[in-house]
Design a protein around this motif. Structure first.
Motif, PDB file in Angstrom:
ATOM      1  N   VAL A 272       0.953  -1.203   0.041  1.00 58.98           N
ATOM      2  CA  VAL A 272      -0.054  -0.062  -0.113  1.00 58.98           C
ATOM      3  C   VAL A 272       0.856   1.143   0.006  1.00 58.98           C
ATOM      4  O   VAL A 272       1.765   1.256   0.947  1.00 58.98           O
ATOM      5  CB  VAL A 272      -0.991  -0.061   1.130  1.00 58.98           C
ATOM      6  N   THR A 273       0.426   2.120  -0.688  1.00 59.69           N
ATOM      7  CA  THR A 273       1.400   3.268  -0.977  1.00 59.69           C
ATOM      8  C   THR A 273       0.678   4.858  -0.660  1.00 59.69           C
ATOM      9  O   THR A 273       1.425   5.784  -0.346  1.00 59.69           O
ATOM     10  CB  THR A 273       1.988   3.457  -2.521  1.00 59.69           C
ATOM     11  N   SER A 274      -0.501   4.768  -0.640  1.00 57.28           N
ATOM     12  CA  SER A 274      -1.202   5.803  -0.099  1.00 57.28           C
ATOM     13  C   SER A 274      -2.741   5.773   0.440  1.00 57.28           C
ATOM     14  O   SER A 274      -3.287   4.745   0.114  1.00 57.28           O
ATOM     15  CB  SER A 274      -0.971   7.115  -1.119  1.00 57.28           C
ATOM     16  N   LEU A 275      -3.226   6.616   1.237  1.00 58.62           N
ATOM     17  CA  LEU A 275      -4.572   6.413   1.663  1.00 58.62           C
ATOM     18  C   LEU A 275      -5.565   7.827   1.792  1.00 58.62           C
ATOM     19  O   LEU A 275      -4.628   8.556   2.338  1.00 58.62           O
ATOM     20  CB  LEU A 275      -4.693   5.611   2.913  1.00 58.62           C
ATOM     21  N   THR A 276      -6.661   7.744   1.449  1.00 60.34           N
ATOM     22  CA  THR A 276      -7.616   8.663   1.756  1.00 60.34           C
ATOM     23  C   THR A 276      -8.869   8.039   2.277  1.00 60.34           C
ATOM     24  O   THR A 276      -8.907   6.639   2.463  1.00 60.34           O
ATOM     25  CB  THR A 276      -8.013   9.720   0.614  1.00 60.34           C
ATOM     26  N   GLU A 277      -9.785   8.693   2.719  1.00 63.23           N
ATOM     27  CA  GLU A 277     -11.026   8.320   3.303  1.00 63.23           C
ATOM     28  C   GLU A 277     -11.788   7.680   1.922  1.00 63.23           C
ATOM     29  O   GLU A 277     -12.963   7.004   2.275  1.00 63.23           O
ATOM     30  CB  GLU A 277     -11.934   9.351   4.109  1.00 63.23           C
ATOM     31  N   ASN A 278     -11.432   7.826   0.594  1.00 64.80           N
ATOM     32  CA  ASN A 278     -12.224   7.336  -0.383  1.00 64.80           C
ATOM     33  C   ASN A 278     -11.425   6.649  -1.257  1.00 64.80           C
ATOM     34  O   ASN A 278     -12.071   5.863  -2.303  1.00 64.80           O
ATOM     35  CB  ASN A 278     -12.881   8.618  -1.056  1.00 64.80           C
ATOM     36  N   GLU A 279      -9.939   6.627  -1.472  1.00 64.91           N
ATOM     37  CA  GLU A 279      -9.112   6.029  -2.185  1.00 64.91           C
ATOM     38  C   GLU A 279      -8.003   5.419  -1.477  1.00 64.91           C
ATOM     39  O   GLU A 279      -7.525   5.849  -0.468  1.00 64.91           O
ATOM     40  CB  GLU A 279      -8.608   7.031  -3.281  1.00 64.91           C
ATOM     41  N   ILE A 280      -7.524   4.305  -2.088  1.00 71.77           N
ATOM     42  CA  ILE A 280      -6.380   3.568  -1.466  1.00 71.77           C
ATOM     43  C   ILE A 280      -5.441   3.380  -3.018  1.00 71.77           C
ATOM     44  O   ILE A 280      -6.094   3.003  -4.035  1.00 71.77           O
ATOM     45  CB  ILE A 280      -6.702   2.180  -0.918  1.00 71.77           C
ATOM     46  N   THR A 281      -4.034   3.617  -2.865  1.00 66.89           N
ATOM     47  CA  THR A 281      -3.353   2.938  -3.895  1.00 66.89           C
ATOM     48  C   THR A 281      -2.246   1.971  -3.526  1.00 66.89           C
ATOM     49  O   THR A 281      -1.921   1.981  -2.115  1.00 66.89           O
ATOM     50  CB  THR A 281      -2.474   4.286  -4.434  1.00 66.89           C
TER      51      THR A 281
END
Length: 530
Positions: free
Chosen positions: A398-407
């Motif tokens: 996992v490289t990034s996170l928001t409350e709506n998206e994940i990369t």
């Protein structure tokens, strides 16, 4: 230039229909929002889709007793109309209802949201999935700058199985001959590694891009490993549970493009559950899917000049593929007679008629085939049987996170709009989409962005807290324990601040002001009226 776009709502709640209509009226293009309550009767919605080809469909599953039955006509249509673009979003009561009906993802469901949540956030994501236009997409606080190992799973579905193998529909090509797959069949089913025997484009039964034949690697009689899985354990389980399976009797291929064929297939599939039905609208040269299906009966509906080319391709392939030997190839709407076609193509199993395929003729021919065919040693699970669910763990970062998206990065090549399941920090789903942000290259594989869905309102709140905590304090391990600790510390800090605020108000100075986080105020929740 404005575009005309179709949105279908399938459900019983007028309030929800009004919410959807209001949302799409705010968009720049001309949206026509239809209130389709007749999909249960398999008519209105499919008729609209067959005329329009492209549409966004939102299905309300909240009060539906058999969601898979409501979804089945859409699944047939999406598998048949390969050149159409139909996005399906689903509204559910709660997370458990989504988990119990994960098979819907394999039937063409693209996105889920739970009533009582943020309808604006959900509709924005669904809009982007349907149209790949980011105009309504909001910006969220972004936690980035890390690369942590985690194991999401790509979803799969058991199409059929025998005493020695499984045919599993999934969304990616296998990278190795040994495939790791998780099944939950019975307590003593310990097999987790399977031998890849063959692989085909397009799912055999479900709306996926691949279908894999996976052989079970049974342990030898001398194996004393506690996880060893023996052949007699599996064959005994099959014998004891036969009544709960559908024993396969054959398969039927239907070729055609005309309106009404999807409804015909839906009727046939429900009338003859022990027969596999496959509907195709074009026939490519050296069609591997034809080998995979190996039909016992073929219905070929002549439509246009291309139909004649496709018929010749199909019959030519039958002549050199020994596995392709259907008992009957019935050709509909053809000007020639049966004798003329048999002489032309040198095949005694051809029959021709000038009439179009219909319910009466197709039912009669399938009944005759069914009556003379013995059941095969091949079994299927019913669509509402949770045992058909499979999962393929991915070694990812996992490289990034928001409350709506994940990369995240992974070695496997996953298609857009595939769904992966994530178990940490919460059990949730991510729909892979063209990225809204620039992603760094991954020399060992691929870098993906997914839109998060399937969370309860409280979990979205915790996700926001987690994102803010990672931004402030960083993160060195992606695990439930690590995330729970972070959330506890964040909540304790918030409680402490609240206690201090009751003692005396604090005067903010430039030094004590904190950077404003982009945490949106919750949209007025109209879907709670469901």
């Amino acid at each position: 230039m404005k575009k005309n776009r179709i949105v279908l709502y399938i459900g019983e709640q007028r309030d929800v229909f009004n919410v959807l209509s209001g949302y799409f009226k705010e968009r720049e293009d001309d949206f026509y929002v239809y209130d389709c309550r007749q999909l249960q009767e398999n008519s209105e919605a499919l008729e609209i889709l067959e005329q329009e080809l492209d549409a966004l469909v939102i299905v309300d599953f909240c009060d539906v007793q058999s969601p898979e039955k409501l979804m089945e006509p859409l699944a047939i249509y999406k598998r048949w109309r390969v050149n159409s673009s139909v996005t399906v979003g689903g509204i559910f009561n709660n997370k458990k209802q989504i988990k119990d009906n994960e098979v819907l993802f394999g039937m063409g469901l693209n996105y889920t949201f739970i009533k009582g949540g943020d309808d604006k956030q959900a509709l924005n994501s669904l809009f982007y999935i349907a149209y790949e236009e980011d105009e309504p997409c909001l910006k969220y606080a972004l936690a980035k700058g890390f690369k942590l190992a985690f194991r999401p799973s790509s979803l799969g579905y058991v199409s059929e199985f025998s005493p020695s193998s499984f045919v599993v529909d999934k969304d990616f090509k296998s990278l190795d001959e040994i495939v790791e797959m998780k099944l939950d069949l019975f307590e003593d089913f310990t097999a987790s590694s399977f031998l890849l025997a063959d692989e085909y484009d397009k799912g055999a039964r479900f709306h996926t891009l691949q279908s894999s034949l996976l052989r079970i690697e049974f342990a030898s009689g001398w194996d004393d490993d506690e996880d060893a899985f023996f052949e007699d354990t599996f064959t005994s389980w099959i014998e004891m549970n036969k009544e709960s399976f559908i024993q396969k009797k054959g398969s039927v291929l239907i070729y055609g493009k005309r309106q009404g064929l999807a409804l015909l297939l839906f009727d046939l599939a429900n009338t003859f559950p022990d027969i596999d039905f496959h509907l195709v609208e074009e026939f490519e040269e050296d069609n591997r899917e034809m080998v995979k299906i190996s039909p016992d009966l073929v219905f070929f509906q002549m439509e246009d000049e291309k139909s004649y080319e496709d018929l010749e391709r199909m019959l030519l392939q039958m002549s050199y593929e020994r596995v392709l030997n259907p008992s009957i190839v019935a050709i509909f709407n053809h000007p020639s007679s049966t004798d003329a076609l048999r002489k032309l193509y040198g095949r005694g199993n051809l029959i021709a008629t000038k009439y179009d395929i219909d319910k009466r003729i197709s039912h009669g021919m399938v009944e005759r085939m069914q009556s003379v065919r013995d059941a095969k040693d091949i079994y299927k699970f019913a669509l509402n049987d949770s045992r058909l669910k499979a999962s393929f763990p991915l070694d990812a970062h996992v490289t990034s996170l928001t409350e709506n998206e994940i990369t995240f990065m992974a070695s496997e090549e996953l298609p857009f709009y595939s769904v992966v399941k994530i178990c940490e920090p919460f059990e949730m789903y991510a729909v892979l989409v063209p990225s809204l942000k620039k992603l760094s290259p991954n020399i060992h594989g691929h870098h993906y962005m997914g839109l998060i869905c399937g969370l309860e309102s409280s979990e979205y709140s915790h996700l926001r807290q987690l994102v803010n905590d990672i931004i402030d304090n960083g993160i060195d391990e992606w695990s439930i324990e690590r995330v729970s600790l972070n959330l506890d510390q964040t909540n304790n800090a918030q409680d402490s601040e609240e206690e201090k605020s009751t003692e005396a108000p604090e005067v903010l100075t430039e030094e004590t002001k904190t950077k404003d986080r982009h945490v949106r105020a919750k949209t007025k929740n109209k879907l709670a009226k469901l």
